[in-house]
Structures are given as structure tokens and as C-alpha cells.
Design a protein around this motif. Structure first.
Motif, PDB file in Angstrom:
ATOM      1  N   TYR A  69       0.833  -1.190   0.000  1.00 18.15           N
ATOM      2  CA  TYR A  69       0.000   0.000   0.000  1.00 18.15           C
ATOM      3  C   TYR A  69       0.870   1.243   0.000  1.00 18.15           C
ATOM      4  O   TYR A  69       1.982   1.224   0.500  1.00 18.15           O
ATOM      5  N   PRO A  70       0.332   2.346  -0.498  1.00 20.55           N
ATOM      6  CA  PRO A  70       1.141   3.581  -0.498  1.00 20.55           C
ATOM      7  C   PRO A  70       1.317   4.124   0.919  1.00 20.55           C
ATOM      8  O   PRO A  70       0.516   3.866   1.814  1.00 20.55           O
ATOM      9  N   ALA A  71       2.369   4.888   1.087  1.00 24.85           N
ATOM     10  CA  ALA A  71       2.665   5.482   2.391  1.00 24.85           C
ATOM     11  C   ALA A  71       1.648   6.568   2.717  1.00 24.85           C
ATOM     12  O   ALA A  71       1.220   7.323   1.853  1.00 24.85           O
ATOM     13  N   ILE A  72       1.263   6.618   4.005  1.00 27.19           N
ATOM     14  CA  ILE A  72       0.371   7.663   4.519  1.00 27.19           C
ATOM     15  C   ILE A  72       1.160   8.397   5.598  1.00 27.19           C
ATOM     16  O   ILE A  72       1.668   7.783   6.530  1.00 27.19           O
ATOM     17  N   TYR A  73       1.258   9.702   5.451  1.00 27.07           N
ATOM     18  CA  TYR A  73       2.016  10.526   6.400  1.00 27.07           C
ATOM     19  C   TYR A  73       1.046  11.286   7.292  1.00 27.07           C
ATOM     20  O   TYR A  73       0.016  11.764   6.843  1.00 27.07           O
ATOM     21  N   HIS A  74       1.417  11.385   8.571  1.00 24.23           N
ATOM     22  CA  HIS A  74       0.596  12.143   9.519  1.00 24.23           C
ATOM     23  C   HIS A  74       1.513  13.045  10.346  1.00 24.23           C
ATOM     24  O   HIS A  74       2.461  12.575  10.981  1.00 24.23           O
ATOM     25  N   SER A  75       1.205  14.338  10.326  1.00 15.33           N
ATOM     26  CA  SER A  75       2.004  15.303  11.073  1.00 15.33           C
ATOM     27  C   SER A  75       1.719  15.172  12.564  1.00 15.33           C
ATOM     28  O   SER A  75       0.572  15.034  12.985  1.00 15.33           O
ATOM     29  N   LEU A  76       2.768  15.238  13.345  1.00 15.59           N
ATOM     30  CA  LEU A  76       2.631  15.201  14.801  1.00 15.59           C
ATOM     31  C   LEU A  76       2.710  16.620  15.351  1.00 15.59           C
ATOM     32  O   LEU A  76       3.292  16.875  16.394  1.00 15.59           O
ATOM     33  N   ALA A  77       2.090  17.558  14.622  1.00 17.13           N
ATOM     34  CA  ALA A  77       2.086  18.984  14.983  1.00 17.13           C
ATOM     35  C   ALA A  77       1.281  19.201  16.248  1.00 17.13           C
ATOM     36  O   ALA A  77       0.374  18.429  16.544  1.00 17.13           O
ATOM     37  N   PRO A  78       1.596  20.217  16.991  1.00 14.77           N
ATOM     38  CA  PRO A  78       2.590  21.265  16.787  1.00 14.77           C
ATOM     39  C   PRO A  78       3.995  20.730  17.072  1.00 14.77           C
ATOM     40  O   PRO A  78       4.176  19.618  17.558  1.00 14.77           O
ATOM     41  N   ALA A  79       4.973  21.569  16.783  1.00 11.91           N
ATOM     42  CA  ALA A  79       6.370  21.196  16.980  1.00 11.91           C
ATOM     43  C   ALA A  79       6.633  20.887  18.450  1.00 11.91           C
ATOM     44  O   ALA A  79       6.010  21.456  19.348  1.00 11.91           O
ATOM     45  N   PHE A  80       7.549  19.970  18.679  1.00 13.19           N
ATOM     46  CA  PHE A  80       7.973  19.636  20.038  1.00 13.19           C
ATOM     47  C   PHE A  80       9.096  20.596  20.408  1.00 13.19           C
ATOM     48  O   PHE A  80      10.056  20.774  19.656  1.00 13.19           O
ATOM     49  N   VAL A  81       8.967  21.214  21.577  1.00  6.87           N
ATOM     50  CA  VAL A  81      10.017  22.100  22.083  1.00  6.87           C
ATOM     51  C   VAL A  81      10.372  21.605  23.472  1.00  6.87           C
ATOM     52  O   VAL A  81       9.516  21.552  24.363  1.00  6.87           O
ATOM     53  N   VAL A  82      11.646  21.232  23.634  1.00  7.03           N
ATOM     54  CA  VAL A  82      12.115  20.731  24.927  1.00  7.03           C
ATOM     55  C   VAL A  82      13.436  21.401  25.270  1.00  7.03           C
ATOM     56  O   VAL A  82      14.157  21.868  24.387  1.00  7.03           O
ATOM     57  N   ASN A  83      13.723  21.430  26.538  1.00  3.44           N
ATOM     58  CA  ASN A  83      15.034  21.885  26.968  1.00  3.44           C
ATOM     59  C   ASN A  83      15.768  20.674  27.527  1.00  3.44           C
ATOM     60  O   ASN A  83      15.174  19.768  28.091  1.00  3.44           O
ATOM     61  N   PHE A  84      17.060  20.657  27.321  1.00  2.03           N
ATOM     62  CA  PHE A  84      17.882  19.595  27.880  1.00  2.03           C
ATOM     63  C   PHE A  84      19.213  20.184  28.279  1.00  2.03           C
ATOM     64  O   PHE A  84      19.597  21.266  27.839  1.00  2.03           O
ATOM     65  N   TYR A  85      19.900  19.486  29.130  1.00  2.80           N
ATOM     66  CA  TYR A  85      21.109  19.998  29.760  1.00  2.80           C
ATOM     67  C   TYR A  85      22.329  19.547  28.976  1.00  2.80           C
ATOM     68  O   TYR A  85      22.486  18.379  28.655  1.00  2.80           O
ATOM     69  N   ARG A  86      23.190  20.460  28.625  1.00  5.31           N
ATOM     70  CA  ARG A  86      24.447  20.128  27.953  1.00  5.31           C
ATOM     71  C   ARG A  86      25.489  19.877  29.035  1.00  5.31           C
ATOM     72  O   ARG A  86      25.905  20.788  29.742  1.00  5.31           O
ATOM     73  N   GLN A  87      25.896  18.622  29.154  1.00  7.14           N
ATOM     74  CA  GLN A  87      26.778  18.198  30.237  1.00  7.14           C
ATOM     75  C   GLN A  87      28.150  18.868  30.185  1.00  7.14           C
ATOM     76  O   GLN A  87      28.680  19.279  31.209  1.00  7.14           O
ATOM     77  N   SER A  88      28.731  18.994  29.007  1.00  9.28           N
ATOM     78  CA  SER A  88      30.111  19.479  28.916  1.00  9.28           C
ATOM     79  C   SER A  88      30.248  20.939  29.342  1.00  9.28           C
ATOM     80  O   SER A  88      31.275  21.329  29.876  1.00  9.28           O
TER      81      SER A  88
END
Length: 176
Positions: A69-88
Motif C-alpha cells: 500500500y502507499p505510504a500515509i504521512y501524519h504530522s505530529l504537529a505542533p512542533a515539540f520544544v524541549v530543553n535539555f542539559y548540555r553536560q560538557s
């Protein structure tokens, strides 16, 4: 005496020598054995044309893996915005990602829509535990895509008893 040696080489009553007779009998025995082996292979299914066709078809399916079957795309909108810690450098970094899920069954896409809050929660937790240095590499991004696909399929399996998301694609990927 010469006549008696000729008589020994000839079968009585015919003009065929013993040597010719042995060769003919040997050829007949070999033919019977070959025919017997062919019959056994045919009866076990190893020599049938259908078996050969089935093996060739199985090989071609494994090689080409043509989707049904053909591919079906689904947007997972809105964009994910996360903060993460830069260890270095001991500083907070931000990641904004837009994703789309791909499946080949509309039932899977409907399940994604129905279980959107659980999927977004799992993906937010996944994204917030990423390492800045790892995400800078192509390999790190590919690992994240595969982990996101796994998370979505896990939520769908837990919530709806199905899974079938084949891929997750980043349509935007911003690290700051």
C-alpha cells in the motif's frame, strides 16, 4: 585355438560380444538409477516447477520488499520544544523538532490521532533525555528517529493493541 577365444567373447546364439553386453547393461542400470532419483525428487516436491517458482518468488520478495500500500504521512504537529542539559558546558539547551509518522494503513493513522496525548507525552520525555553532543551527529539523529518510531509503536500497542508505524521523519530540527 583362435576360434575358441572368439567364441568365449560372443554370447551364444547372438552376434553381441560380452564386452558390448556389459556396457549396455551398465548404461541401463545407470538410467534406471537416474530415473528413480528423479521420481523421488518429484514426489517429495523438490523438483516440481511450482516449488522452483515459489522459491524464486520468495527470493524476489526478500530482495525487493515492495510495499503493498502507499505510504500515509501524519504530522505530529505542533512542533515539540524541549530543553535539555548540555553536560560538557553545564548549560541548558533547547530543541525544537517537527515530526511526521509514516504508516501504510489508515487504521494506524486513526490510532495515532486517537492516542495523540499519550504519543506526545512519550515523545516529549524521549526528546528531553537526549544528549546535545549526540544529536549533533547524523547517527544521533537517526537513532532518535528510530527511538521515536519505537515509542509511537509502543504507545499504540499499549493503548490500541496495534502497531505499524514504519518510520518517523523530522521535517524541522533546530538545536539552540
Amino acid at each position: 585355438m583362435a576360434q575358441s577365444s572368439e567364441v568365449d567373447w560372443e554370447v551364444k546364439g547372438s552376434g553381441i560380444s560380452k564386452r558390448t553386453l556389459i556396457i549396455l547393461v551398465s548404461i541401463i542400470i545407470v538410467l534406471v538409477v537416474v530415473i528413480a532419483v528423479g521420481v523421488v525428487l518429484f514426489l517429495t516436491g523438490a523438483l516440481t516447477p511450482k516449488a522452483a517458482i515459489r522459491e524464486a518468488a520468495a527470493d524476489s520478495v526478500e530482495v525487493s520488499k515492495v510495499p503493498q500500500y502507499p505510504a500515509i504521512y501524519h504530522s505530529l504537529a505542533p512542533a515539540f520544544v524541549v530543553n535539555f542539559y548540555r553536560q560538557s558546558q553545564r548549560q541548558v539547551r533547547f530543541l525544537q523538532v517537527k515530526m511526521e509518522a509514516m504508516a501504510r494503513d489508515s487504521e494506524i493513522i486513526e490510532a495515532i490521532k486517537n492516542h495523540r496525548p499519550a504519543i506526545r507525552n512519550s515523545l516529549l520525555l524521549l526528546l528531553s533525555h537526549q544528549d546535545y553532543e549526540t544529536l549533533h551527529t547524523i547517527e544521533g539523529k537517526e537513532q532518535l528517529r528510530e527511538a521515536a518510531r519505537h515509542e509511537i509503536n509502543q504507545v499504540l500497542e499499549d493503548q490500541a493493541g496495534i502497531k505499524g508505524v514504519e518510520a518517523v521523519y523530522f521535517t524541522s530540527f533546530i538545536m539552540q
